[in-house]
Design an enzyme around this catalytic site. Structure first.
Site, PDB file in Angstrom:
ATOM      1  N   SER A  35       0.814  -1.402  -0.032  1.00 14.70           N
ATOM      2  CA  SER A  35       0.070  -0.131  -0.008  1.00 14.70           C
ATOM      3  C   SER A  35       0.800   1.307  -0.022  1.00 14.70           C
ATOM      4  CB  SER A  35      -1.063  -0.084   1.149  1.00 14.70           C
ATOM      5  OG  SER A  35      -1.768  -0.891   1.288  1.00 14.70           O
ATOM      6  N   ALA A  36       2.320   1.310   0.022  1.00 15.03           N
ATOM      7  CA  ALA A  36       2.895   2.302   0.188  1.00 15.03           C
ATOM      8  C   ALA A  36       2.875   3.005  -1.156  1.00 15.03           C
ATOM      9  CB  ALA A  36       4.380   2.108   0.612  1.00 15.03           C
TER      10      ALA A  36
END
Length: 704
Positions: A415-416
């Site tokens: 998700s970064a």
């Protein structure tokens, strides 16, 4: 009549006398000019002609000078040199094989030398050199007229096995053979290193780069490393050892020990010499075969600057090839110095943090964890402030420097990457504050795509804050031109995948960052036969892989207002200065903007707001004491590391990208920790401690 007829004879005799006088005058003038010229040549120009004559018989030997140093951004020496005594041999034009053998035998009586490097061919060469009559007898009478190379080839093949065994069983002769082999490694007037002192064996603490002790040290291994006793005895007998000399060479010294060791790179040994794949390149630039050159990373990348200007010694020979005089005509100088973007104090602190947290996480049960990375860069000019990586040997439990893994290895980042996905959606026409329902998405008959929890109605801000997958899935479908229908198909194709990748490439994801180091990876992108739901995985960092450095460049784009800046390690190049000081700069490497993303200022401010929500009230709340904005990441993956017994086991990559402070950021960073449990917090802990270390050093430097 008779009187009148005699008058012409008198005139003829007079003309002849005049001509003779003129002739003698001309001869006199010529001889005078010749004598004058000889006087000029002998008296006025004599010394110059003598020098010219000597130069025609002069040969030049080149002795090594130290490589350039490397300094960090605060002008602290990061890579240094130290003097190393060594025994060298220089042959002349008149040196014969028997001369080398004689000197080798004499030198072998004074020193010990390692013989492990000797190959069978070396022993055959030595035997022929040491036994010329026996070697000649190996040729048949019919082969006596063969050319030198052809005859020698036959002699090499015919050296009796028992002679080789006899050499191998005699330690003293093996050492003589080793010395002779060293002597014969190069051309005339090309210094050959016979034996050198090992600086890393010369002190009790064993630290790499400590200075040589000025007294004898019994910890040195006598066969591999030159000792002070050997230097002393050889010095006393130099007159008996033609061609032998004791000189000071150099070796690399690392004041910060193993910190950043892998990124600095290595230098070849004299035995290794020039890199085989670039040998011609170096030779055309005046290198010798046994010259040491940078073989990896910074040492390799900046070889043309770091390489030294060698000391030149001129040897004058007589007509028989004997050396009649020698003098130093150029003292040489070390190579140019590099100023690096690294803060070595920060680097050391971050490396320690990673090492401690890797051990702590493994103690919590993360047995597959074997590496972790943290990259910190100035988002405004691309300076890499710290690039730390550690890798643990699962068998020995030893942790080694693995900073190069930050730009040579790649991982699913989870998700970064969602900040890039939101901005890609804006570019594709999704408006600010677009709302979606975060609930499981049903695709086809049995595929369920969802977030870790049902979040209800969300927009891009809450999607970043809470790390919604479903919001990102909707962005991907919008880019692919697909409308979600429960149990419907997802007809995304290669063009849609390429379109998303092109959006990401604006941030540096999936393309090389342009860092000034060799062997950078661009990450990994595959081309599936069927895209379908894979485009959804791409949107949440679960498909393509990226390097930790790419992640740092990507978050820098968001931090600095939309500019992809090229990372840089070398900021300037300098002439050698005084001791531990930079000299005059010969080149400044200016910051370089690679591209600007196709987003508006308001787009970026919206995502920046979402990333501040992450640290204030989202997935990273209560993590930082400093004003940090960023994004957490968790990627579900499978282990394919060094232990094949664990291959295919489910695991997670934990990541974090962020910048500090939230307004006018000075540092952007990425943290990547592969192969851990999804509930571990090692990514946040490393990020927190690294930023705190940066902030503390910032305070320290501001007081100076």
């Amino acid at each position: 009549m008779t009187e009148i007829g005699r008058e012409p004879k008198k005139k003829s005799k007079g003309n002849r006398a005049i001509r003779m006088n003129l002739f003698f005058l001309a001869v006199f003038v010529l001889f005078t000019a010749l004598i004058f010229k000889l006087g000029v040549v002998q008296i006025v120009e004599g010394e110059q002609h003598e020098e010219d004559a000597e130069k025609s018989n002069a040969k030049t030997a080149y002795y090594p000078a130290p490589r350039g140093k490397m300094y960090d951004r605060n002008q602290k020496v990061a890579v240094d040199n130290q003097s190393v005594p060594e025994i060298v041999y220089v042959s002349t034009s008149s040196t014969k094989t028997e001369d080398k053998i004689k000197t080798a035998k004499r030198l072998a009586s004074f020193i010990h030398i390692d013989t492990e490097f000797l190959k069978e061919r070396d022993l055959r060469d030595y035997w022929i050199a040491a036994h010329p009559k026996k070697a000649a007898a190996l040729l048949k009478e019919s082969e006596s007229n063969l050319k030198g190379d052809q005859a020698y080839k036959l002699q090499i093949e015919r050296v009796p096995d028992q002679e080789l065994k006899a050499i191998q069983q005699d330690d003293e002769e093996m050492e003589t053979a080793a010395i002779y082999t060293r002597f014969s490694s190069g051309n005339a007037y090309e210094p050959q290193i016979v034996k050198a002192m090992n600086p890393n064996k010369s002190n009790s603490n064993g630290k790499n780069g400590a200075l040589l002790d000025e007294k004898k040290n019994s910890s040195q291994r006598p066969k591999n490393d030159l000792t002070y006793d050997e230097i002393s005895i050889v010095s006393e007998h130099l007159e008996e050892l033609p061609g032998i000399d004791i000189v000071n060479d150099w070796t690399r010294k690392y004041p910060y020990d193993k910190t950043l060791y892998s990124v600095f790179g290595g230098v070849t040994t004299p035995d290794q010499g020039l890199l085989s794949d670039r040998k011609d390149f170096y030779l055309t630039r005046g290198y010798a075969n046994n010259d040491r050159v940078g073989k990896s990373y910074l040492e390799y990348q900046y070889e043309e600057y770091l390489n030294s200007h060698k000391e030149k010694v001129e040897y004058v020979e007589d007509n028989k090839g004997n050396v009649v005089s020698q003098k130093t005509i150029d003292k040489g100088s070390r190579g140019y110095d590099l100023q690096l973007s690294f803060d070595m104090e920060l680097q050391a602190k971050v490396e320690k943090i990673i090492e401690e947290e890797v051990r702590n996480s493994r103690a919590r049960g993360n047995y597959m964890l074997d590496r972790a990375f943290a990259v910190m860069m100035d988002p405004n000019n691309g300076d890499i402030l710290s690039m730390a990586g550690k890798k643990i040997d699962l068998k020995t439990n030893k942790i080694e420097d693995y900073a190069i893994g930050a730009f040579t290895t790649q991982y699913e980042m989870g998700s970064a990457v969602k900040g890039a996905t939101v901005l890609a959606g804006y570019q594709d026409g999704i408006p600010h504050y677009k709302y979606y329902i975060d609930a499981p998405m049903l695709l086809g008959t049995n595929l369920i795509k969802k977030s870790y929890t049902n979040m209800g109605t969300i927009n891009e801000l809450t999607a970043l804050q809470k790390s919604s997958n479903v919001y990102m899935f909707n962005v991907a479908m919008h880019i692919a031109g697909v409308t979600y229908k429960p149990h419907g198909s997802l007809p995304a194709d290669q063009n849609d995948l390429l379109k998303m990748r092109n959006y990401y490439s604006q941030f540096g994801l999936g393309v090389k960052t342009g860092i000034d180091l060799p062997q950078e990876s661009a990450g990994m992108q595959t081309t599936p036969k069927t895209v379908g739901g894979l485009i959804l995985d791409l949107a949440i960092g679960q498909y393509d892989t990226y390097t930790p450095l790419q992640m740092a460049q990507y978050i820098s784009v968001i931090a600095n207002g939309g500019y992809r800046v090229q990372p840089r390690i070398v900021t300037s190049i300098h002439k050698p200065g005084k001791k531990d000081q930079l000299g005059k700069a010969i080149e400044h490497r200016k910051p370089k903007v690679l591209n600007k993303i196709n987003n508006s200022e308001s787009d970026l401010k919206q995502v920046q707001t979402g990333m501040k929500l992450v640290t204030s009230s989202g997935t990273a709340k209560n993590t930082f004491t400093e004003d940090v904005s960023g994004k957490t990441g968790t990627a579900e993956t499978f282990y394919y590391g060094t232990n094949r017994n664990w291959w295919g086991k489910k695991t997670y990559n934990l990541t974090f990208v962020g910048y500090y402070p939230s307004k006018k950021p000075k540092v952007a960073f990425s943290v990547v920790v592969p192969s851990v449990d999804d509930d571990d917090k090692i990514n946040k802990i490393i990020a927190k401690r690294a930023i705190h270390a940066y902030a503390e050093l910032e305070k320290k430097h501001s007081k100076k």
